[in-house]
Structures are given as structure tokens and as C-alpha cells.
Design an enzyme around this catalytic site. Structure first.
Site, PDB file in Angstrom:
ATOM      1  CD  GLU A  59      27.602  65.503 -43.881  1.00  0.00           C
ATOM      2  OE1 GLU A  59      28.252  64.575 -43.361  1.00  0.00           O
ATOM      3  OE2 GLU A  59      27.156  66.465 -43.231  1.00  0.00           O
ATOM      4  N   GLY A  64      21.544  65.718 -44.710  1.00  0.00           N
ATOM      5  CA  GLY A  64      20.517  65.459 -43.700  1.00  0.00           C
ATOM      6  C   GLY A  64      21.098  65.097 -42.351  1.00  0.00           C
ATOM      7  CB  THR A  66      23.017  62.612 -36.586  1.00  0.00           C
ATOM      8  OG1 THR A  66      24.430  62.421 -36.681  1.00  0.00           O
ATOM      9  CG2 THR A  66      22.461  61.689 -35.510  1.00  0.00           C
ATOM     10  CD  GLU A 222      20.037  59.037 -15.667  1.00  0.00           C
ATOM     11  OE1 GLU A 222      20.883  59.819 -15.175  1.00  0.00           O
ATOM     12  OE2 GLU A 222      19.967  58.779 -16.889  1.00  0.00           O
ATOM     13  N   GLY A 286      24.168  60.127 -23.909  1.00  0.00           N
ATOM     14  CA  GLY A 286      24.219  61.440 -24.526  1.00  0.00           C
ATOM     15  C   GLY A 286      25.098  61.478 -25.756  1.00  0.00           C
ATOM     16  CG  HIS A 457     -15.630  69.019 -26.801  1.00  0.00           C
ATOM     17  ND1 HIS A 457     -15.012  68.561 -25.656  1.00  0.00           N
ATOM     18  CD2 HIS A 457     -16.762  68.285 -26.947  1.00  0.00           C
ATOM     19  CE1 HIS A 457     -15.746  67.587 -25.133  1.00  0.00           C
ATOM     20  NE2 HIS A 457     -16.817  67.403 -25.903  1.00  0.00           N
TER      21      HIS A 457
END
Length: 480
Positions: A59, A64, A66, A222, A286, A457
Site C-alpha cells: 500500500e 484501510g 479510501t 444532476e 463518481g 414491536h
């Protein structure tokens, strides 16, 4: 079984596992060399070590990846701070008199960093306990069985590519100054007065939600017709209604055309002639695969648009090279990479694990309200199965949701007279309910199977049971 249990639980090994027990790295030769220590890479390393494989985990940044340092964990810490801020704003409505004094970003960041730090320390301990050789440095695939780091070759009988992803931008849109990505957004030392968010997917709506709770004016742009466009359209429309109520502005079906930075902010223009001004522009369009200049193409690894192509068993078709996580086309989710890493370790050890079904992976967007889903959308189900049946159980009929003062629904999609193939939810905390949804979809449960289970419940979990009752043809409460 949790990671700690994997490493510390003695247990007996199967004959398949036994053949790797005596493996040890000699002359930098390992059973498995892993390039990238994010969710996919470290999961493969821990599982492989448990199976007796000798492991080199390489690494360039931090163990760990991103998710732990710049993604899942720090963003969810911010979202929790935002939830607390909302709770204070709304406390008078439940009889608790309190006053909101503002957001102290220095303390928010300290809290966020402490969460990351504790998890980081724990993960370091797991890797050390697993007797995994952890190599810090920029790795590059220099042969079909070799990753080189700072001139030192590490040979693997198997190689796993797990190099992760980076925050993408648009062509010609440079990051810098007041134009930021999620990585810079996590380091802000003050709350901006106003933000424009470019992209209404998971990252965009989560940051929009945080900043709105912190007191900023937020506008989302968007290009596609809906927010969270990969979700069932019913969830997208419900989130849009909730965001309108929260006064989070958004323009869907709107394409970005340019941005100008000034001394005081940004001026964003769109292709349909809109001009928007704010303190900052967050680019949330993204994430792209981090595969450039790592030697993949030179070794014949099949690539497409920067992604590494694999078969369903995550093998690249080249030598003993596998790939997992965000560099493999599909859902870019930490838990997907994590499970893929486990799969590859077990595959190498000869355990022949079942292939991971992409549609069976749960998806959660942690904005307010939360969006959670697993399986096929209604449109996808119709495309795959023809005739389908759906039901929506409104959370207005759920006691715990009334207590929490949240709105939303649980939507189930089934094949006509067949099993449930999709579970889609929106509302506060529904991400915590997706576990049962995952079991329903992956174990091909029929509505009658779920309807016969007793749900505690009062919990929001009851809404899943009520939806199943309705889909089985015996609704007890009103539903849409």
C-alpha cells in the site's frame, strides 16, 4: 464472523486449508501478493492469512484505503453530527427544550478523525496478528507474478489487484481552489454559507444532506432525470420530495457547462442557460478506477475504460492474477470489495466459494432520509422476469417511525407468484433494516415465508413484515 474472530479463533483447519499451513515467504516469494490495502485488499490478506497463506500486502497510502480514511467512515461520522444537529432543531416538538448554538467544525473534525483513528489502529493490529508482511510504497506490476516496490520485487504464486478508485471530475473541469471533491470536503474547517453539488448520486446527496443540516444553502445539479438515479424510481421520487421539504434545491435533467471562480465564490453555468452562484462547487460525479501507470496493460491484463475485466470468479484470464473492488466494473461499494477479497483468498486456497451475485449486494445512501435497497428495481425485475408484483408499505402505519417522526416506505418486488427479488426502502435509519432484505433476496424468500416471521414491536423492522403480509395478500394495515 467478525475479522477479529477470524484471526484469533484457533479452530481446526480443513484438509484444503492444511496444505498452506507451512507456507512462508522466502526470497520475497509469497502465496499471495496484494496490490492495495483498501477494503478488498486487506480482507483478502486477513482471510488468506487465516487459511495459512503467506501474504504480502502492498500500500502506498494508509492501511484501510479510501473507505476508512477518505470515504465511508469519515462521511458517516459527519452525517451523524448532522443528525444530532437536526435532533436539536426538532427537539421542542417532542418536549425537550434546547437551543442550537452552531457547528464547531474543529470539534466535528476531531470527532471524525478519532473514529477513523480507532478503526485504523484496530486494523493495524489485525494485520500484525495475522503475520502479514505489510509493505509501504508505490507498487507496480512488473511481471505476471511480480509487484515491484521501490526496486524490490515481490513475487506471488497468485497476485491480487486491489488498487481502488479516485474522485473523478469532468473533462476540462479542474479541481482546485473553490472547486473541490469529497476528499477536500472532508477537510473543511468551516461550514460554507452556500454550496453547489455537481452530481446527485450517493456522494452528492450525502454531502448535500450534511451541509443542509449544518446550515448551508445547497443546490444539486444532476444530468440524469432523478436524484440517486441507480435506485428504484419510487425511491428517487420520494427522496426528491423529502429534499424539497428540507429546502435542498436540485435541478435534474440538467447538464453542467462551466464554472468560474471569483474571490468570493463560484459561478456555475448549465447547458440550459442557468447561472448559479455559491461559495463552493463540490464535484461528485463518481469515482474512477485507480489503474493508471501500474503496469496492468503491459502484463496483458484485460482493461476497458480503465477498469480491470474479470470473470465471475474475479480472475483476469492472465496467469494467476485476480482483481477486486472499485477497479472491477460494477457497484463501487466497500462491502462489495471486502466480500470479493474474502472470495479470492478462499478461491486461491481451493475452497471453491460460491460466486458473488452483484444484485444481491445491499446498497445504502446515508442522507436524511436514508435510502436502502437490495436486489432488482421494479424496472429491472420486469426486464428479467416479465410480470412482477409490487407493494409499498407506508411508514405512516409503523409505530416506531411515528415515534421517530419519519416518513417513507418499504417497497417489495416479487416475480409473479414467485420469490421476492427486490427490497427498496426510504426513511430515517432504514439502512439498519437492509440485512433482512438481503436475506430475503439472496435466499429467494416468498412473501409468505417472511409474513410468517414474528417482527419485534415497536420497531421499524415491522414494516418489512407488514409489506410481506400485504404482498402475500393479507394486509393488516393500510398500504399504498
Amino acid at each position: 464472523m467478525g475479522l477479529k474472530a477470524w484471526v484469533s479463533c484457533p479452530g481446526s483447519r480443513s484438509p484444503l486449508e492444511e496444505k498452506f499451513v507451512t507456507a512462508s515467504p522466502e526470497d520475497n516469494v509469497y502465496d499471495l501478493v496484494i496490490l492495495g490495502a483498501g477494503s478488498g485488499g486487506y480482507a483478502a490478506a486477513l482471510r488468506g492469512a487465516q487459511l495459512g497463506l503467506s501474504i504480502a500486502l502492498i500500500e502506498a497510502d494508509k492501511l484501510g484505503g479510501t473507505c476508512l480514511h477518505r470515504g465511508c467512515i469519515p462521511t458517516k461520522a459527519l452525517l451523524h453530527s448532522a443528525e444530532v444537529a437536526d435532533t436539536i432543531h426538532e427537539s421542542a416538538a417532542v418536549g425537550v427544550n434546547s437551543s442550537f448554538q452552531g457547528i464547531d467544525m474543529a470539534t466535528v473534525n476531531s470527532y471524525k478523525d478519532a473514529v477513523v483513528g480507532r478503526l485504523y489502529k484496530g486494523l493495524q493490529g489485525l494485520v500484525k496478528a495475522g503475520k502479514i508482511d505489510y509493505i509501504t510504497g508505490w507498487g507496480r506490476l512488473t511481471a505476471k507474478d511480480t509487484v515491484e516496490v521501490d526496486g524490490t520485487p515481490y513475487r506471488g504464486r497468485n497476485v491480487l489487484l486491489a488498487s481502488g478508485s479516485y474522485a473523478r471530475s469532468l473533462p476540462g473541469l479542474e479541481i482546485g481552489g473553490r472547486v473541490i471533491t469529497s476528499e477536500q470536503a472532508l477537510q473543511l474547517e468551516s461550514v460554507p454559507k452556500s454550496v453547489i453539488v455537481l452530481g446527485g448520486g450517493v456522494i452528492g446527496v450525502e454531502f448535500a444532506s450534511v451541509w443542509k443540516s449544518f446550515g448551508a444553502d445547497v443546490t444539486i445539479i444532476e444530468a440524469l432525470p432523478n436524484l440517486v438515479p441507480n435506485e428504484d424510481v419510487a425511491l428517487s421520487k420520494a427522496l426528491e420530495r423529502a429534499f424539497r421539504k428540507r429546502k435542498i434545491a436540485f435541478h435534474t435533467g440538467t447538464r453542467f457547462s462551466g464554472v468560474k471562480q471569483t474571490d468570493s465564490g463560484v459561478v456555475v453555468s448549465t447547458e440550459d442557460g442557468k447561472t448559479l452562484e455559491a461559495d463552493l462547487l463540490l464535484v461528485a460525479v463518481g469515482r474512477g478506477p485507480a489503474t493508471a501507470n501500474l503496469g496492468y496493460e503491459e502484463q496483458g491484463v484485460p482493461m476497458e475504460r480503465g477498469f480491470v475485466l474479470t470473470n465471475e470468479r474475479l480472475h483476469t484470464g492472465v496467469a494467476n492474477i485476480y482483481a477486486v473492488g472499485d477497479i472491477v466494473p460494477g457497484l463501487q461499494l466497500a462491502h462489495r470489495g471486502f466480500q470479493q477479497g474474502i472470495f479470492v483468498a478462499e478461491e486461491i486456497a481451493g475452497l471453491n466459494p460460491p460466486a458473488i451475485v452483484e444484485s444481491g449486494i445491499p446498497r445504502v445512501t446515508y442522507c436524511e432520509p436514508e435510502v436502502a435497497s437490495v436486489g432488482l428495481t421494479e424496472a429491472q425485475a420486469k426486464e428479467q422476469h416479465g410480470e412482477v408484483e409490487t407493494v409499498e408499505f407506508n411508514l405512516a402505519g409503523n409505530g416506531k417511525s411515528q415515534i421517530l417522526k419519519t416518513t417513507g416506505f418499504v417497497k417489495l418486488v416479487r416475480q409473479k407468484d414467485g420469490p421476492i427479488v427486490g427490497v427498496h426502502m426510504i426513511g430515517a435509519r432504514v439502512g439498519e433494516l437492509i440485512g433482512e432484505g438481503q436475506l430475503m433476496v439472496n435466499w429467494e424468500a416468498y412473501p409468505e415465508d417472511v409474513a410468517s416471521l414474528v417482527h419485534a414491536h415497536p420497531t421499524q423492522n415491522e414494516a418489512i413484515g407488514e409489506a410481506a403480509l400485504a404482498l402475500a395478500g393479507k394486509p393488516l394495515h393500510s398500504h399504498n
